[in-house]
Design an enzyme around this catalytic site. Structure first.
Site, PDB file in Angstrom:
ATOM      1  N   SER A 289       0.815  -1.211   0.000  1.00  0.00           N
ATOM      2  CA  SER A 289       0.000   0.000   0.000  1.00  0.00           C
ATOM      3  C   SER A 289       0.853   1.267   0.000  1.00  0.00           C
ATOM      4  O   SER A 289       1.513   1.570  -0.979  1.00  0.00           O
ATOM      5  CB  SER A 289      -0.961  -0.040   1.197  1.00  0.00           C
ATOM      6  OG  SER A 289      -1.951   0.947   1.099  1.00  0.00           O
ATOM      7  N   ASP A 300       9.861   5.736 -10.194  1.00  0.00           N
ATOM      8  CA  ASP A 300       9.403   6.364 -11.445  1.00  0.00           C
ATOM      9  C   ASP A 300      10.037   7.726 -11.677  1.00  0.00           C
ATOM     10  O   ASP A 300      10.255   8.138 -12.817  1.00  0.00           O
ATOM     11  CB  ASP A 300       7.880   6.516 -11.425  1.00  0.00           C
ATOM     12  CG  ASP A 300       7.163   5.209 -11.734  1.00  0.00           C
ATOM     13  OD1 ASP A 300       7.845   4.198 -11.991  1.00  0.00           O
ATOM     14  OD2 ASP A 300       5.920   5.198 -11.710  1.00  0.00           O
ATOM     15  N   LYS A 314      -0.697  -4.270  -3.107  1.00  0.00           N
ATOM     16  CA  LYS A 314      -1.991  -3.824  -2.575  1.00  0.00           C
ATOM     17  C   LYS A 314      -2.230  -2.411  -3.081  1.00  0.00           C
ATOM     18  O   LYS A 314      -1.755  -1.440  -2.520  1.00  0.00           O
ATOM     19  CB  LYS A 314      -1.973  -3.878  -1.044  1.00  0.00           C
ATOM     20  CG  LYS A 314      -3.356  -3.845  -0.388  1.00  0.00           C
ATOM     21  CD  LYS A 314      -3.871  -2.438  -0.191  1.00  0.00           C
ATOM     22  CE  LYS A 314      -5.158  -2.411   0.599  1.00  0.00           C
ATOM     23  NZ  LYS A 314      -5.711  -1.059   0.763  1.00  0.00           N
TER      24      LYS A 314
END
Length: 544
Positions: A289, A300, A314
Protein backbone atom coordinates in the site's frame (compact mmCIF):
# COMPACT_ATOMS: atom_id res chain seq x y z
CA UNK A 1 -45.69 -5.79 20.78
CA UNK A 2 -44.47 -2.46 19.41
CA UNK A 3 -40.83 -3.40 20.03
CA UNK A 4 -41.36 -6.70 18.20
CA UNK A 5 -42.85 -4.89 15.23
CA UNK A 6 -39.97 -2.46 15.22
CA UNK A 7 -37.51 -5.32 15.28
CA UNK A 8 -39.24 -7.15 12.45
CA UNK A 9 -39.73 -4.21 10.14
CA UNK A 10 -36.69 -2.08 10.76
CA UNK A 11 -34.69 -3.82 8.04
CA UNK A 12 -37.23 -3.16 5.27
CA UNK A 13 -37.35 0.50 6.29
CA UNK A 14 -33.59 0.73 6.32
CA UNK A 15 -33.42 -1.10 3.02
CA UNK A 16 -35.82 1.42 1.49
CA UNK A 17 -33.37 4.13 2.50
CA UNK A 18 -30.55 2.21 0.87
CA UNK A 19 -32.66 1.89 -2.29
CA UNK A 20 -33.28 5.62 -2.40
CA UNK A 21 -29.60 6.48 -2.04
CA UNK A 22 -28.46 3.72 -4.37
CA UNK A 23 -30.90 4.80 -7.10
CA UNK A 24 -28.91 7.94 -7.84
CA UNK A 25 -25.81 5.84 -8.53
CA UNK A 26 -27.27 2.81 -10.32
CA UNK A 27 -28.44 2.60 -13.92
CA UNK A 28 -30.14 -0.72 -13.29
CA UNK A 29 -32.58 0.68 -10.71
CA UNK A 30 -35.19 -1.99 -11.27
CA UNK A 31 -32.78 -4.88 -10.64
CA UNK A 32 -31.52 -3.28 -7.44
CA UNK A 33 -35.07 -2.69 -6.21
CA UNK A 34 -36.08 -6.22 -7.13
CA UNK A 35 -33.21 -7.88 -5.26
CA UNK A 36 -33.69 -5.73 -2.16
CA UNK A 37 -37.40 -6.55 -2.11
CA UNK A 38 -36.66 -10.28 -2.39
CA UNK A 39 -34.14 -10.09 0.42
CA UNK A 40 -36.26 -8.06 2.83
CA UNK A 41 -39.32 -10.25 2.21
CA UNK A 42 -37.25 -13.36 2.87
CA UNK A 43 -35.72 -11.85 5.99
CA UNK A 44 -39.13 -10.91 7.39
CA UNK A 45 -40.60 -14.36 6.73
CA UNK A 46 -37.67 -16.17 8.35
CA UNK A 47 -37.83 -13.87 11.37
CA UNK A 48 -41.57 -14.39 11.84
CA UNK A 49 -41.93 -18.07 10.98
CA UNK A 50 -38.75 -19.98 11.79
CA UNK A 51 -39.37 -22.78 14.30
CA UNK A 52 -36.84 -21.50 16.86
CA UNK A 53 -36.07 -18.04 18.19
CA UNK A 54 -33.43 -16.42 16.02
CA UNK A 55 -31.10 -13.46 16.42
CA UNK A 56 -31.96 -11.04 13.57
CA UNK A 57 -28.85 -8.93 14.12
CA UNK A 58 -26.53 -11.94 13.97
CA UNK A 59 -28.16 -13.30 10.80
CA UNK A 60 -28.01 -9.92 9.08
CA UNK A 61 -24.39 -9.46 10.16
CA UNK A 62 -23.41 -12.76 8.51
CA UNK A 63 -25.46 -12.01 5.40
CA UNK A 64 -23.80 -8.64 4.84
CA UNK A 65 -20.29 -9.90 5.54
CA UNK A 66 -20.85 -12.90 3.26
CA UNK A 67 -21.98 -10.63 0.45
CA UNK A 68 -18.95 -8.34 0.76
CA UNK A 69 -16.53 -11.27 1.02
CA UNK A 70 -17.18 -12.00 -2.65
CA UNK A 71 -15.77 -8.59 -3.64
CA UNK A 72 -12.31 -8.13 -2.11
CA UNK A 73 -10.80 -8.63 1.37
CA UNK A 74 -10.63 -4.89 2.00
CA UNK A 75 -14.33 -4.08 1.57
CA UNK A 76 -15.76 -4.90 4.98
CA UNK A 77 -18.77 -4.15 7.19
CA UNK A 78 -18.38 -3.14 10.83
CA UNK A 79 -21.36 -3.64 13.12
CA UNK A 80 -21.67 -1.53 16.26
CA UNK A 81 -19.30 -3.76 18.21
CA UNK A 82 -16.82 -4.00 15.32
CA UNK A 83 -16.62 -0.22 15.06
CA UNK A 84 -15.54 -0.01 18.68
CA UNK A 85 -13.16 -2.98 18.42
CA UNK A 86 -11.52 -2.45 15.06
CA UNK A 87 -11.76 1.23 14.20
CA UNK A 88 -8.28 2.17 13.06
CA UNK A 89 -6.45 4.64 15.29
CA UNK A 90 -4.04 6.30 12.89
CA UNK A 91 -2.26 8.24 15.63
CA UNK A 92 -0.32 5.10 16.59
CA UNK A 93 -1.41 5.52 20.23
CA UNK A 94 -3.68 3.31 22.29
CA UNK A 95 -4.08 1.99 25.79
CA UNK A 96 -3.17 -1.67 26.08
CA UNK A 97 -0.53 -4.23 27.01
CA UNK A 98 2.15 -3.25 24.48
CA UNK A 99 2.64 -6.56 22.70
CA UNK A 100 1.83 -8.36 19.49
CA UNK A 101 -0.54 -11.21 20.32
CA UNK A 102 -1.95 -13.98 18.16
CA UNK A 103 -5.06 -16.06 18.61
CA UNK A 104 -4.93 -19.25 16.60
CA UNK A 105 -6.77 -22.52 17.12
CA UNK A 106 -8.19 -21.23 20.40
CA UNK A 107 -4.79 -20.26 21.82
CA UNK A 108 -3.76 -16.71 22.73
CA UNK A 109 0.01 -16.38 22.40
CA UNK A 110 2.39 -13.51 23.05
CA UNK A 111 4.29 -13.05 19.78
CA UNK A 112 6.43 -10.04 20.69
CA UNK A 113 6.40 -7.87 23.82
CA UNK A 114 7.55 -4.28 23.30
CA UNK A 115 10.41 -3.24 25.54
CA UNK A 116 9.35 -1.42 28.75
CA UNK A 117 5.63 -1.62 27.95
CA UNK A 118 3.03 -3.30 30.23
CA UNK A 119 3.42 -6.90 28.98
CA UNK A 120 7.21 -6.67 29.24
CA UNK A 121 7.09 -5.11 32.70
CA UNK A 122 4.74 -7.89 33.84
CA UNK A 123 7.34 -10.46 32.76
CA UNK A 124 5.47 -11.85 29.76
CA UNK A 125 7.66 -13.21 26.97
CA UNK A 126 7.25 -14.40 23.40
CA UNK A 127 5.74 -17.88 23.40
CA UNK A 128 3.71 -17.44 26.59
CA UNK A 129 0.17 -18.73 26.14
CA UNK A 130 -2.43 -16.71 28.07
CA UNK A 131 -5.12 -19.07 29.36
CA UNK A 132 -7.01 -16.83 31.78
CA UNK A 133 -7.70 -13.09 32.01
CA UNK A 134 -9.13 -12.07 35.35
CA UNK A 135 -11.77 -14.70 36.11
CA UNK A 136 -12.39 -15.59 32.47
CA UNK A 137 -11.03 -18.86 31.09
CA UNK A 138 -10.16 -18.23 27.46
CA UNK A 139 -11.06 -21.79 26.51
CA UNK A 140 -14.68 -20.85 27.24
CA UNK A 141 -14.50 -17.35 25.72
CA UNK A 142 -15.54 -17.22 22.08
CA UNK A 143 -15.69 -13.45 21.57
CA UNK A 144 -12.90 -11.00 20.78
CA UNK A 145 -10.38 -11.60 23.55
CA UNK A 146 -8.62 -8.33 22.75
CA UNK A 147 -11.35 -6.46 24.57
CA UNK A 148 -10.33 -8.20 27.81
CA UNK A 149 -6.87 -6.67 27.48
CA UNK A 150 -8.05 -3.08 27.12
CA UNK A 151 -9.24 -0.53 29.63
CA UNK A 152 -8.46 2.72 31.38
CA UNK A 153 -4.89 3.82 31.95
CA UNK A 154 -3.38 2.18 35.08
CA UNK A 155 -6.13 -0.45 35.19
CA UNK A 156 -4.78 -3.74 36.55
CA UNK A 157 -5.50 -7.11 34.98
CA UNK A 158 -4.66 -10.54 36.41
CA UNK A 159 -3.11 -12.86 33.82
CA UNK A 160 -2.67 -16.63 34.04
CA UNK A 161 -0.41 -18.14 31.39
CA UNK A 162 1.48 -21.26 30.35
CA UNK A 163 5.24 -21.23 29.88
CA UNK A 164 7.03 -24.41 28.91
CA UNK A 165 4.36 -26.55 30.56
CA UNK A 166 4.19 -24.52 33.79
CA UNK A 167 1.19 -22.43 34.86
CA UNK A 168 2.23 -18.95 36.02
CA UNK A 169 0.45 -15.76 37.07
CA UNK A 170 1.21 -12.06 36.78
CA UNK A 171 -0.51 -8.70 37.01
CA UNK A 172 -0.63 -6.29 34.08
CA UNK A 173 -0.98 -2.54 34.49
CA UNK A 174 -2.43 -0.99 31.34
CA UNK A 175 -0.73 2.09 29.99
CA UNK A 176 -0.57 4.21 26.86
CA UNK A 177 1.29 2.54 24.04
CA UNK A 178 2.79 4.92 21.48
CA UNK A 179 4.06 2.99 18.48
CA UNK A 180 6.81 4.76 16.59
CA UNK A 181 6.63 5.05 12.83
CA UNK A 182 10.45 5.14 12.83
CA UNK A 183 11.52 2.63 15.50
CA UNK A 184 15.21 2.83 14.55
CA UNK A 185 17.77 4.86 12.61
CA UNK A 186 21.55 4.87 12.60
CA UNK A 187 24.69 4.74 10.45
CA UNK A 188 25.56 1.59 8.51
CA UNK A 189 29.02 3.06 7.85
CA UNK A 190 30.65 6.47 8.31
CA UNK A 191 28.60 8.09 5.53
CA UNK A 192 25.48 5.94 5.05
CA UNK A 193 22.39 6.72 7.08
CA UNK A 194 19.79 3.98 7.65
CA UNK A 195 16.12 4.65 8.52
CA UNK A 196 13.48 2.04 9.35
CA UNK A 197 9.96 3.25 8.52
CA UNK A 198 7.61 0.59 9.92
CA UNK A 199 4.18 2.17 9.34
CA UNK A 200 2.50 5.22 7.83
CA UNK A 201 0.67 6.73 10.81
CA UNK A 202 0.36 10.48 11.44
CA UNK A 203 3.87 10.52 12.89
CA UNK A 204 5.54 9.00 9.83
CA UNK A 205 6.72 12.16 8.09
CA UNK A 206 7.68 14.00 11.27
CA UNK A 207 9.74 11.07 12.57
CA UNK A 208 11.32 10.29 9.20
CA UNK A 209 12.28 13.94 8.69
CA UNK A 210 13.79 14.12 12.17
CA UNK A 211 15.78 10.93 11.53
CA UNK A 212 16.97 12.21 8.15
CA UNK A 213 18.11 15.55 9.55
CA UNK A 214 19.81 13.86 12.51
CA UNK A 215 21.71 11.47 10.24
CA UNK A 216 22.80 14.29 7.94
CA UNK A 217 24.06 16.19 10.98
CA UNK A 218 26.03 13.06 11.94
CA UNK A 219 27.75 13.01 8.55
CA UNK A 220 25.40 10.92 6.42
CA UNK A 221 25.79 11.77 2.74
CA UNK A 222 23.60 8.90 1.47
CA UNK A 223 20.46 7.21 2.83
CA UNK A 224 18.83 3.78 2.99
CA UNK A 225 15.07 3.91 3.66
CA UNK A 226 13.86 0.50 4.85
CA UNK A 227 10.19 -0.22 4.00
CA UNK A 228 10.41 -4.00 4.38
CA UNK A 229 7.40 -5.51 6.19
CA UNK A 230 5.71 -2.08 6.24
CA UNK A 231 1.97 -2.76 5.62
CA UNK A 232 1.15 0.85 4.73
CA UNK A 233 -1.22 3.36 6.27
CA UNK A 234 -2.12 6.97 5.51
CA UNK A 235 -1.90 8.11 1.90
CA UNK A 236 -0.99 11.72 2.71
CA UNK A 237 1.95 10.49 4.81
CA UNK A 238 3.25 8.51 1.83
CA UNK A 239 3.10 11.65 -0.31
CA UNK A 240 4.85 13.69 2.39
CA UNK A 241 7.59 11.06 2.84
CA UNK A 242 8.35 11.35 -0.88
CA UNK A 243 8.31 15.14 -0.49
CA UNK A 244 11.35 14.87 1.82
CA UNK A 245 13.36 13.81 -1.23
CA UNK A 246 11.60 15.42 -4.22
CA UNK A 247 10.59 19.03 -4.95
CA UNK A 248 7.23 20.64 -4.40
CA UNK A 249 4.74 20.07 -7.22
CA UNK A 250 5.67 16.48 -8.17
CA UNK A 251 2.91 13.95 -8.87
CA UNK A 252 3.36 11.02 -6.47
CA UNK A 253 0.26 8.92 -7.02
CA UNK A 254 -3.10 9.04 -8.79
CA UNK A 255 -6.29 7.19 -7.96
CA UNK A 256 -8.69 6.04 -10.66
CA UNK A 257 -12.28 4.91 -10.29
CA UNK A 258 -15.50 4.53 -12.27
CA UNK A 259 -16.82 7.36 -10.09
CA UNK A 260 -15.43 10.75 -11.13
CA UNK A 261 -15.09 12.22 -7.63
CA UNK A 262 -12.75 9.40 -6.64
CA UNK A 263 -10.30 10.21 -9.43
CA UNK A 264 -7.58 12.21 -7.72
CA UNK A 265 -3.98 13.29 -8.23
CA UNK A 266 -1.75 13.65 -5.18
CA UNK A 267 1.23 16.00 -5.45
CA UNK A 268 3.96 17.17 -3.12
CA UNK A 269 3.16 20.52 -1.49
CA UNK A 270 6.10 21.25 0.79
CA UNK A 271 9.73 22.29 0.54
CA UNK A 272 11.94 19.15 0.51
CA UNK A 273 14.79 18.32 2.89
CA UNK A 274 17.25 17.06 0.28
CA UNK A 275 16.57 16.40 -3.42
CA UNK A 276 20.13 15.30 -4.24
CA UNK A 277 21.22 12.87 -1.51
CA UNK A 278 21.68 9.37 -2.99
CA UNK A 279 18.84 7.13 -1.84
CA UNK A 280 18.09 3.40 -1.72
CA UNK A 281 14.62 2.09 -0.80
CA UNK A 282 14.35 -1.47 0.57
CA UNK A 283 11.16 -3.46 -0.09
CA UNK A 284 10.00 -7.07 0.18
CA UNK A 285 6.84 -9.11 -0.27
CA UNK A 286 5.32 -7.61 2.86
CA UNK A 287 5.80 -3.99 1.79
CA UNK A 288 2.27 -2.91 0.89
CA UNK A 289 0.00 0.00 0.00
CA UNK A 290 1.60 3.28 1.15
CA UNK A 291 5.02 1.58 1.09
CA UNK A 292 4.46 0.75 -2.56
CA UNK A 293 3.38 4.30 -3.31
CA UNK A 294 6.66 5.62 -1.91
CA UNK A 295 8.84 2.99 -3.58
CA UNK A 296 6.99 3.24 -6.90
CA UNK A 297 7.01 7.03 -7.01
CA UNK A 298 10.70 7.39 -6.11
CA UNK A 299 11.52 4.73 -8.71
CA UNK A 300 9.40 6.36 -11.45
CA UNK A 301 10.93 9.77 -10.71
CA UNK A 302 14.42 8.21 -10.87
CA UNK A 303 15.02 9.53 -7.37
CA UNK A 304 15.97 6.24 -5.70
CA UNK A 305 17.22 2.75 -6.46
CA UNK A 306 14.76 0.15 -5.17
CA UNK A 307 16.42 -2.96 -3.70
CA UNK A 308 14.94 -6.25 -2.45
CA UNK A 309 12.09 -8.30 -3.86
CA UNK A 310 8.75 -7.49 -5.50
CA UNK A 311 6.39 -5.76 -3.09
CA UNK A 312 2.98 -7.10 -2.01
CA UNK A 313 0.75 -5.48 -4.64
CA UNK A 314 -1.99 -3.82 -2.58
CA UNK A 315 -3.20 -1.02 -4.80
CA UNK A 316 -6.85 -0.72 -3.82
CA UNK A 317 -8.03 2.45 -2.08
CA UNK A 318 -10.64 2.28 0.70
CA UNK A 319 -12.73 4.90 2.42
CA UNK A 320 -14.91 4.52 5.52
CA UNK A 321 -18.63 5.26 5.16
CA UNK A 322 -20.71 5.81 8.30
CA UNK A 323 -23.99 3.92 8.20
CA UNK A 324 -27.03 4.00 10.47
CA UNK A 325 -27.03 2.85 14.12
CA UNK A 326 -23.30 3.33 14.59
CA UNK A 327 -22.27 0.84 11.90
CA UNK A 328 -19.69 1.45 9.22
CA UNK A 329 -18.68 0.27 5.76
CA UNK A 330 -15.09 0.34 4.58
CA UNK A 331 -15.36 0.16 0.82
CA UNK A 332 -12.87 -0.03 -2.03
CA UNK A 333 -13.41 3.03 -4.21
CA UNK A 334 -10.41 3.22 -6.57
CA UNK A 335 -6.95 1.94 -7.53
CA UNK A 336 -3.50 3.44 -7.02
CA UNK A 337 -1.25 4.31 -9.97
CA UNK A 338 2.39 5.39 -9.82
CA UNK A 339 3.60 8.51 -11.70
CA UNK A 340 4.49 6.44 -14.78
CA UNK A 341 0.96 5.01 -14.86
CA UNK A 342 1.61 1.57 -13.34
CA UNK A 343 -1.18 -0.02 -11.34
CA UNK A 344 0.06 -1.30 -7.98
CA UNK A 345 -2.73 -3.86 -7.50
CA UNK A 346 -1.63 -7.47 -8.05
CA UNK A 347 -4.80 -9.56 -7.67
CA UNK A 348 -7.94 -9.23 -9.78
CA UNK A 349 -10.85 -9.92 -7.45
CA UNK A 350 -13.40 -9.71 -10.26
CA UNK A 351 -11.86 -12.78 -11.90
CA UNK A 352 -11.30 -15.87 -9.78
CA UNK A 353 -9.97 -19.35 -10.46
CA UNK A 354 -11.80 -22.65 -9.93
CA UNK A 355 -10.90 -22.52 -6.21
CA UNK A 356 -12.44 -19.08 -5.81
CA UNK A 357 -9.09 -17.31 -5.48
CA UNK A 358 -8.41 -13.98 -7.16
CA UNK A 359 -6.36 -14.22 -10.34
CA UNK A 360 -2.85 -12.73 -10.51
CA UNK A 361 -1.66 -11.22 -13.78
CA UNK A 362 0.64 -13.58 -15.65
CA UNK A 363 4.20 -12.22 -15.95
CA UNK A 364 4.03 -12.58 -19.73
CA UNK A 365 1.18 -10.06 -19.77
CA UNK A 366 2.90 -7.29 -17.76
CA UNK A 367 2.77 -3.89 -19.46
CA UNK A 368 5.84 -1.74 -20.00
CA UNK A 369 6.08 1.82 -18.69
CA UNK A 370 8.86 4.41 -18.61
CA UNK A 371 10.40 6.33 -15.73
CA UNK A 372 11.17 10.02 -16.10
CA UNK A 373 14.57 9.25 -17.64
CA UNK A 374 13.14 6.53 -19.88
CA UNK A 375 14.03 3.44 -17.88
CA UNK A 376 11.72 0.47 -18.43
CA UNK A 377 9.45 -0.53 -15.53
CA UNK A 378 6.49 -2.89 -15.51
CA UNK A 379 3.11 -3.28 -13.87
CA UNK A 380 1.60 -6.60 -12.80
CA UNK A 381 1.11 -5.57 -9.22
CA UNK A 382 3.51 -4.27 -6.62
CA UNK A 383 6.88 -2.65 -7.30
CA UNK A 384 9.63 -4.74 -8.84
CA UNK A 385 13.04 -3.68 -7.51
CA UNK A 386 15.83 -2.29 -9.66
CA UNK A 387 18.22 -4.61 -7.82
CA UNK A 388 16.56 -7.90 -6.94
CA UNK A 389 18.08 -9.99 -4.15
CA UNK A 390 17.34 -13.67 -3.66
CA UNK A 391 17.91 -13.26 0.08
CA UNK A 392 14.59 -11.45 0.38
CA UNK A 393 12.61 -14.32 -1.16
CA UNK A 394 11.33 -17.20 0.94
CA UNK A 395 11.00 -20.68 -0.53
CA UNK A 396 7.61 -22.40 -0.15
CA UNK A 397 8.98 -24.61 2.64
CA UNK A 398 10.25 -21.55 4.55
CA UNK A 399 6.92 -19.75 4.08
CA UNK A 400 5.21 -22.77 5.65
CA UNK A 401 7.64 -22.74 8.59
CA UNK A 402 6.90 -19.07 9.23
CA UNK A 403 3.15 -19.32 8.69
CA UNK A 404 2.68 -22.38 10.92
CA UNK A 405 5.03 -21.15 13.68
CA UNK A 406 7.79 -23.72 13.16
CA UNK A 407 10.50 -21.05 13.51
CA UNK A 408 8.69 -19.30 16.37
CA UNK A 409 8.03 -22.41 18.45
CA UNK A 410 11.57 -23.76 18.12
CA UNK A 411 12.96 -20.35 19.11
CA UNK A 412 10.81 -20.47 22.26
CA UNK A 413 12.23 -23.87 23.23
CA UNK A 414 15.79 -22.78 22.38
CA UNK A 415 15.46 -19.61 24.47
CA UNK A 416 14.58 -21.47 27.66
CA UNK A 417 17.28 -24.08 27.07
CA UNK A 418 19.86 -21.30 26.64
CA UNK A 419 18.84 -18.57 29.10
CA UNK A 420 22.23 -16.93 29.56
CA UNK A 421 23.12 -15.61 26.11
CA UNK A 422 22.21 -12.07 27.16
CA UNK A 423 23.74 -9.54 24.78
CA UNK A 424 25.47 -12.17 22.64
CA UNK A 425 24.32 -12.84 19.10
CA UNK A 426 22.98 -16.42 18.87
CA UNK A 427 24.86 -18.65 16.45
CA UNK A 428 22.74 -21.33 14.83
CA UNK A 429 25.10 -24.26 14.23
CA UNK A 430 24.60 -27.35 12.08
CA UNK A 431 23.83 -29.21 15.30
CA UNK A 432 21.14 -26.64 16.13
CA UNK A 433 19.69 -27.09 12.65
CA UNK A 434 19.56 -30.87 13.19
CA UNK A 435 17.79 -30.23 16.50
CA UNK A 436 15.35 -28.01 14.65
CA UNK A 437 14.48 -30.78 12.18
CA UNK A 438 14.05 -33.23 15.06
CA UNK A 439 11.81 -30.71 16.78
CA UNK A 440 9.57 -30.49 13.71
CA UNK A 441 9.29 -34.27 13.59
CA UNK A 442 8.62 -34.57 17.33
CA UNK A 443 5.94 -31.90 17.22
CA UNK A 444 4.41 -33.48 14.09
CA UNK A 445 4.75 -30.16 12.29
CA UNK A 446 2.59 -29.86 9.18
CA UNK A 447 3.78 -27.86 6.19
CA UNK A 448 0.30 -27.74 4.67
CA UNK A 449 1.59 -28.13 1.14
CA UNK A 450 -1.02 -28.92 -1.51
CA UNK A 451 0.35 -32.48 -1.75
CA UNK A 452 0.22 -32.95 2.02
CA UNK A 453 -3.32 -31.61 2.26
CA UNK A 454 -4.50 -33.76 -0.65
CA UNK A 455 -2.98 -36.86 0.97
CA UNK A 456 -4.75 -36.18 4.26
CA UNK A 457 -8.04 -35.55 2.50
CA UNK A 458 -7.68 -38.85 0.65
CA UNK A 459 -7.19 -40.76 3.90
CA UNK A 460 -10.12 -38.95 5.52
CA UNK A 461 -12.36 -39.87 2.59
CA UNK A 462 -11.15 -43.47 2.72
CA UNK A 463 -11.97 -43.70 6.44
CA UNK A 464 -15.41 -42.30 5.79
CA UNK A 465 -16.01 -44.91 3.11
CA UNK A 466 -14.42 -47.60 5.32
CA UNK A 467 -11.79 -48.53 2.74
CA UNK A 468 -8.79 -47.12 4.63
CA UNK A 469 -7.46 -50.59 5.58
CA UNK A 470 -6.98 -51.38 1.92
CA UNK A 471 -4.95 -48.27 1.14
CA UNK A 472 -3.11 -47.78 4.44
CA UNK A 473 0.14 -49.39 3.26
CA UNK A 474 0.23 -47.27 0.11
CA UNK A 475 -0.70 -44.21 2.16
CA UNK A 476 2.19 -44.76 4.56
CA UNK A 477 4.60 -45.18 1.66
CA UNK A 478 3.45 -41.91 0.13
CA UNK A 479 3.63 -40.17 3.50
CA UNK A 480 7.19 -41.42 4.07
CA UNK A 481 8.21 -40.27 0.59
CA UNK A 482 6.65 -36.87 1.21
CA UNK A 483 8.46 -36.48 4.54
CA UNK A 484 11.78 -37.34 2.87
CA UNK A 485 11.07 -34.75 0.18
CA UNK A 486 10.31 -32.11 2.82
CA UNK A 487 13.57 -32.96 4.63
CA UNK A 488 15.50 -32.44 1.38
CA UNK A 489 13.79 -29.07 0.91
CA UNK A 490 14.62 -28.10 4.49
CA UNK A 491 18.29 -28.86 3.89
CA UNK A 492 18.27 -26.82 0.67
CA UNK A 493 16.87 -23.85 2.61
CA UNK A 494 19.11 -24.35 5.66
CA UNK A 495 20.90 -20.98 5.34
CA UNK A 496 17.65 -19.05 5.14
CA UNK A 497 16.12 -21.02 8.02
CA UNK A 498 19.21 -20.49 10.21
CA UNK A 499 19.03 -16.74 9.55
CA UNK A 500 15.34 -16.61 10.47
CA UNK A 501 15.99 -18.59 13.66
CA UNK A 502 18.84 -16.23 14.56
CA UNK A 503 16.69 -13.16 13.93
CA UNK A 504 13.83 -14.53 16.04
CA UNK A 505 16.24 -15.35 18.88
CA UNK A 506 17.86 -11.91 18.81
CA UNK A 507 14.38 -10.47 19.47
CA UNK A 508 13.95 -12.89 22.40
CA UNK A 509 17.18 -11.79 24.07
CA UNK A 510 17.47 -8.16 22.95
CA UNK A 511 14.02 -7.10 21.73
CA UNK A 512 13.42 -5.62 18.28
CA UNK A 513 15.96 -2.89 19.01
CA UNK A 514 18.68 -5.53 19.22
CA UNK A 515 17.65 -6.95 15.87
CA UNK A 516 17.96 -3.53 14.23
CA UNK A 517 21.40 -3.07 15.81
CA UNK A 518 22.44 -6.40 14.32
CA UNK A 519 20.86 -5.72 10.93
CA UNK A 520 22.58 -2.40 10.35
CA UNK A 521 25.97 -4.12 10.11
CA UNK A 522 25.07 -7.67 9.08
CA UNK A 523 21.83 -7.82 7.09
CA UNK A 524 22.61 -8.81 3.44
CA UNK A 525 20.17 -6.29 1.92
CA UNK A 526 21.53 -3.42 4.01
CA UNK A 527 25.14 -4.43 3.30
CA UNK A 528 24.42 -4.63 -0.43
CA UNK A 529 22.61 -1.29 -0.38
CA UNK A 530 25.49 0.34 1.48
CA UNK A 531 27.96 -1.04 -1.04
CA UNK A 532 25.79 0.20 -3.91
CA UNK A 533 25.65 3.73 -2.48
CA UNK A 534 29.42 3.67 -1.95
CA UNK A 535 29.90 2.89 -5.65
CA UNK A 536 28.63 6.05 -7.31
CA UNK A 537 29.11 4.72 -10.85
CA UNK A 538 27.06 1.57 -10.13
CA UNK A 539 24.39 3.59 -8.34
CA UNK A 540 24.02 6.03 -11.24
CA UNK A 541 23.95 3.15 -13.71
CA UNK A 542 20.68 1.96 -12.18
CA UNK A 543 19.12 5.40 -12.60
CA UNK A 544 20.15 6.07 -16.20
Amino acid sequence: MLSVLKKRYIIPVAAAGILYVGASFKDNLFEVAKQIEIFTTLFKEVNMNYVDEINPAAIMDKAIKGMLADLDPYTVYFNEQDVVKFKINSTGEYTGIGAIINRKEGKLTIVEPYKDYPADKAGLKAGDEIIKIGDINLSDFKEDVGQLLKGAKNAKIDITYLRQGKTLKTELTLNEVALKAVPFFGMSDNKTGYIVLSQFNVKATTETKAALESLKASGATQIILDLRDNPGGLLNEAVNICNLFVPKGEVIVTTKSKIQKHNNTYMTTRDPVDTQIPLVVLVNGKSASASEIVAGALQDLDRAVVVGSRSFGKGLVQRPVDLTYGTQLKITISRYYTPSGRCIQALDYLHKDKDGKAVRTDATKYNEFKTRKGRKVYDGGGVSPDLEMDETKHSAIVEALVKNNGIFDFATEYYYKNPNLGGKIPTISDADFSSFKQFLKREKFTFDTETEMALKETLAAAKKEKIDDGIMQAYQQLLTALEKSETVLLDKSSTQIKNLLRDELIKRYQYKEGLYDYYIKNNPEIKRSTALLNNSAEYQKFLN
